[in-house]
Design a protein around this motif. Structure first.
Motif, PDB file in Angstrom:
ATOM      1  N   GLN A 166       6.264  36.114  25.385  1.00  0.00           N
ATOM      2  CA  GLN A 166       7.157  37.287  26.353  1.00  0.00           C
ATOM      3  C   GLN A 166       8.503  38.017  26.410  1.00  0.00           C
ATOM      4  O   GLN A 166       8.724  38.370  26.319  1.00  0.00           O
ATOM      5  N   LEU A 224       3.217  31.357  25.273  1.00  0.00           N
ATOM      6  CA  LEU A 224       2.923  32.901  25.970  1.00  0.00           C
ATOM      7  C   LEU A 224       4.290  32.990  26.705  1.00  0.00           C
ATOM      8  O   LEU A 224       4.536  34.326  26.289  1.00  0.00           O
ATOM      9  N   LYS A 279      -0.140  26.313  25.362  1.00  0.00           N
ATOM     10  CA  LYS A 279      -0.184  27.958  25.558  1.00  0.00           C
ATOM     11  C   LYS A 279       0.214  28.530  26.284  1.00  0.00           C
ATOM     12  O   LYS A 279       1.544  29.633  26.521  1.00  0.00           O
TER      13      LYS A 279
END
Length: 463
Positions: A245, A241, A237
């Motif tokens: 980003q 992420l 995860k």
């Protein structure tokens, strides 16, 4: 042998007053004179009460008894004592259990009973019998026990296990047989080393057993697998992420660049349109456009071979109104020229230039006989007024240096005779020459002649 504390019916942390009360009460109860029906039994019991009180009432005897209590209760300290503790070495093998169930021979039943037995031994050797001060031992649990509430607490305690046994039966010397206090201290020191060694071996053995059991515990293995999966999921995860980003940041950066460039191009177009409208309505163009147009026309004229003004004429036109003679600088606009005239450096240079001009006039004699009568007085008054109005300027180091150099030059004036035009290095030699040669009289005559002629001219002017 019975325990002294049990005979008196007191706790192991009882004080001196408690011991006296218990002894007196039991002595009155079991004294042989008051038990005539069972005199022999009462006498034997009275001896035990008296012996227990004699040991516990003496601080040194009581301390020794507390340290050797287990050995005394299990056979004494004469060497015939045998430790009846559980042999833990037989549990360091997989043959001691059968399967990982909760049946009688199962893994969890066998080791649960084992750790309960160890707890029982430790409680028997505890010095304090108060239930409030007793330390709780976490249970081993069964195959379905929760990891956080049972399994984790059990291994957290037993991995740092410390036994409560004092191992007094391991002592080699009886301190009661010491002949003096130095010998007694030496015996106690050696006995302490022996007890500490035995206690350390016991702690290490129990901790190794806990590590052996934990390695094979299916509950721990399942929890470890679950934690690994959770960590892997967290890492996955976090990477996702981080990737999102980066993509969002790159997208924002591209959008920001496109918007900024589009905005700049639109602003440039709007400015050009406004300038064009302003020029059409008022016929005005900026200075930069005029200079560019002038340069373009000059280049075209040069290419066509037309007449071009000389360099001197160009410089004269260029420096007509935008040139500062005091500072020797030229400017491209009136605004720059005005700002320069307001500057402190410009005022200093103007003041210095004016002072130099006045000094040169004095040295060359140009300020003599310029005007006569009232005109001269008026000029002097104007000069004085100008000097009063002129602000005092502070000269820089460079300006002061130039001023000194000019003063030196002005002082080095050549001295010569007006009649014979002979030069002299000093004034004294010039005066000696004038006395010896008589040129001074001729000079005075010429001076009187000039004064009379001047007076005649003045008279004519006055007429």
């Amino acid at each position: 042998m019975k325990c002294h504390y049990e005979i008196l019916g007191v706790k192991r942390d009882a004080g001196e007053d408690d011991l006296k009360k218990a002894y007196r009460k039991l002595a009155l109860k079991w004294h042989p004179d008051k038990n005539l029906d069972s005199a022999e039994e009462a006498a034997e019991h009275f001896k035990l009460i008296q012996a227990a009180y004699d040991v516990l009432s003496d601080p040194q005897e009581r301390a020794w008894y507390d340290n050797h209590r287990e050995a005394l209760l299990k056979g004494g300290v004469s060497g015939d004592y045998e430790d009846d503790s559980i042999d833990l070495l037989q549990y360091f093998t997989v043959t001691c259990y059968s399967g990982f169930g909760d049946d009688e021979k199962g893994f969890y039943t066998v080791y649960r009973n084992l750790f309960e037995s160890i707890v029982k031994e430790e409680m028997e050797h505890a010095k304090v019998e108060d239930e409030e001060d007793e330390e709780e031992f976490p249970p081993f649990g069964d195959s379905n026990s929760d990891y956080e509430t049972v399994v984790h607490l059990f291994y957290g305690y037993w991995q740092s296990f410390c036994t409560r046994k004092n191992f007094a039966w391991k002592e080699e010397y009886d301190t009661r047989q010491a002949s003096n206090r130095w010998e007694k201290r030496a015996m106690e020191k050696e006995n302490k080393k022996t007890r500490d060694k035995a206690r350390k071996e016991r702690n290490e053995l129990v901790r190794q057993l806990v590590a052996f059991v934990r390695k094979r515990d299916r509950r721990v293995q399942a929890h470890r697998k679950l934690v690994e999966e959770q960590n892997a999921e967290k890492v996955k995860k976090a990477e996702e992420l981080r990737r999102q980003q980066k993509l969002s940041q790159a997208k924002l950066a591209e959008e920001y660049k496109e918007q900024s460039w589009a905005a700049m191009s639109e602003l440039e177009k709007e400015l050009q349109q406004i300038e064009a409208q302003y020029g059409e309505e008022f016929g005005d163009v900026s200075e930069s456009e005029e200079e560019e147009n002038d340069m373009d026309t000059q280049e075209k004229n040069g290419e066509e071979g037309g007449d071009q003004p000389d360099g001197d004429e160009l410089t004269i036109d260029y420096y007509d109104d935008l040139y500062c003679p005091a500072c020797d600088k030229s400017f491209k606009s009136d605004k720059a020229m005005k700002n320069h005239e307001k500057s402190k450096k410009h005022r200093e240079m103007v003041a210095l230039l004016r002072q130099q001009l006045e000094e040169e006039e004095v040295c060359l004699g140009l300020n003599l006989d310029k005007k006569a009568g009232g005109e001269e007085g008026n000029d002097q008054e104007e000069v004085e007024e100008e000097e009063e109005e002129k602000p005092r300027q502070r000269l820089s180091k460079k300006q002061k240096r130039k001023k000194k150099q000019k003063e030196v030059v002005h002082k080095e004036v050549i001295l010569h005779c007006v009649i014979c035009d002979e030069e002299f290095p000093t004034r004294n030699k010039l005066f000696d020459h004038l006395k010896t040669s008589g040129h001074s009289t001729a000079l005075s005559a010429s001076a009187s002649h000039s004064s009379t002629s001047k007076s005649k001219k003045d008279k004519k002017k006055n007429r």
